[in-house]
Motif scaffolding. Structure first.
Motif, short mmCIF file in Angstrom:
data_model
loop_
_atom_site.label_atom_id
_atom_site.label_comp_id
_atom_site.label_asym_id
_atom_site.label_seq_id
_atom_site.Cartn_x
_atom_site.Cartn_y
_atom_site.Cartn_z
N SER A 156 19.99 10.51 30.33
CA SER A 156 18.99 9.73 29.86
C SER A 156 17.60 10.21 29.59
O SER A 156 17.44 11.37 30.02
CB SER A 156 18.73 8.66 31.01
N SER A 196 25.20 7.66 35.36
CA SER A 196 25.11 6.83 34.18
C SER A 196 25.53 5.20 34.42
O SER A 196 25.70 5.12 35.92
CB SER A 196 26.24 7.17 33.27
N GLY A 197 24.93 4.31 33.86
CA GLY A 197 25.10 3.00 34.21
C GLY A 197 23.82 2.23 35.02
O GLY A 197 23.12 3.20 35.51
N THR A 198 24.02 1.10 35.13
CA THR A 198 22.93 0.26 36.00
C THR A 198 23.23 0.44 37.48
O THR A 198 22.02 0.39 38.06
CB THR A 198 22.70 -1.03 35.70
N GLU A 199 24.33 0.71 37.96
CA GLU A 199 24.45 0.87 39.34
C GLU A 199 25.72 1.99 39.65
O GLU A 199 26.42 2.50 38.71
CB GLU A 199 25.20 -0.48 40.04
N SER A 229 18.11 -0.97 45.61
CA SER A 229 17.54 -0.41 44.59
C SER A 229 16.44 0.59 45.17
O SER A 229 15.62 0.31 46.16
CB SER A 229 16.79 -1.41 43.59
N GLN A 232 14.81 5.22 38.41
CA GLN A 232 15.04 4.28 39.51
C GLN A 232 16.63 4.44 39.72
O GLN A 232 17.47 4.73 38.64
CB GLN A 232 14.76 2.96 38.55
N LEU A 233 17.02 4.15 40.88
CA LEU A 233 18.55 4.05 41.28
C LEU A 233 18.80 2.79 41.97
O LEU A 233 18.42 2.37 42.88
CB LEU A 233 18.81 5.32 42.10
N ARG A 234 20.17 2.27 41.48
CA ARG A 234 20.45 1.10 42.24
C ARG A 234 22.03 1.46 42.88
O ARG A 234 22.81 2.01 41.68
CB ARG A 234 20.77 -0.22 41.41
N ARG A 282 25.24 0.54 44.80
CA ARG A 282 26.25 -0.68 45.54
C ARG A 282 26.30 -0.58 46.82
O ARG A 282 26.67 0.40 47.39
CB ARG A 282 27.57 -0.50 44.52
#
Length: 268
Positions: free
Chosen positions: A11, A176-179, A240, A264-266, A268
């Protein structure tokens, strides 16, 4: 593409690749993990390239970046460090040594990074090359921590000044990705500066410090990688987080040697 590269992507500043390597023993003095850290899910330790993979075609000069897994840490050769430490070597068109009880030679095909460096500017002439990473101790005796061979082609060598390609600073590499699912691999990189064990008290070196700040308002969690580690696996509670990476001066732990890297890291 290796499994590590499937899990991670770039990123803005993130460029990764990995390799699968021979198993290294776990010493008795391995550091205690933070409660949010997870043991590495891979039994093997590896030294690897984070921005180069087999089959790549590049131009030189090219900044080649190194990674190190399995809880191993970087340590300059000038002072003794605890077990599970070493410094990187780049092998150019060379196989692994047949005798791991002999020191590595010093020549253009065995490039040593005894100060704790995490990168090197390649200035190879056009042609085909096979590159490999290998970790060794302060006496240049190899550890069983190395990479698969990576075959590359240098298309051309341009007029860029190699010295202009390295600017002091750090990078934080996230999934990678949002979560992300746990365990989550976070990788660290420093340019133009050197990594060492804090206990070595080596001038002009640092170690990484990671801070996770829960968006829920919980207490920040701080992890100091004082044994020269350059990656970690995390298993924090779902939620998050604001993630901050710092590079701490080994002689003055209240001082950092480069601006922080933030993300930022989310989970699961």
């Amino acid at each position: 593409m290796t499994p590590a590269l499937h899990r991670l992507t770039a990123s803005a500043l993130l460029m990764l690749s990995g390799a699968t390597l021979a198993q290294a023993p776990v010493p008795a003095d391995a550091p205690t993990l933070h409660p949010w850290q997870a043991p590495t899910p891979r039994a093997n330790a590896e030294a690897y390239f984070t921005n180069l993979k087999d089959g790549d075609v590049i131009e030189t000069p090219f900044v080649l970046k190194f990674g190190l897994s399995g809880g191993w840490g970087l340590a300059p050769i000038t002072k003794a460090a605890r077990a599970k430490s070493g410094h990187h070597h780049l092998l150019v068109n060379r196989d692994l040594p047949l005798n791991f009880k002999q020191p590595l030679p010093f020549n253009e095909q065995y490039i040593h990074f005894g100060k704790g460096q995490m990168e090197h500017v390649l200035t190879l002439a056009p042609g085909a090359y096979t590159l490999r990473m290998l970790l060794a101790d302060k006496g240049h005796l190899p550890h069983f921590v190395f990479s698969k061979p990576v075959k590359i082609t240098v298309r051309q060598k341009n007029a860029t000044d190699p010295k202009s390609l390295q600017t002091p600073g750090i990078q934080l590499l996230l999934p990678s990705g949002t979560e992300a699912r746990t365990p989550v691999l976070l990788q660290f990189h420093v340019s133009g500066l050197n990594v060492a064990h804090a206990e070595q008290q080596e001038k002009d070196t640092g170690h990484f410090r990671l801070t996770l700040k829960p968006a829920s308002g919980g207490a920040p969690q701080v992890m100091d990688f004082t044994d020269g580690q350059t990656e970690t696996w995390l298993a924090p509670p779902a939620g998050s987080y604001a993630v901050q990476l710092d590079f701490v001066d080994n002689l003055s732990p209240t001082r950092t040697l480069a601006p922080s890297a933030n993300a930022q890291l989310r989970v699961r």
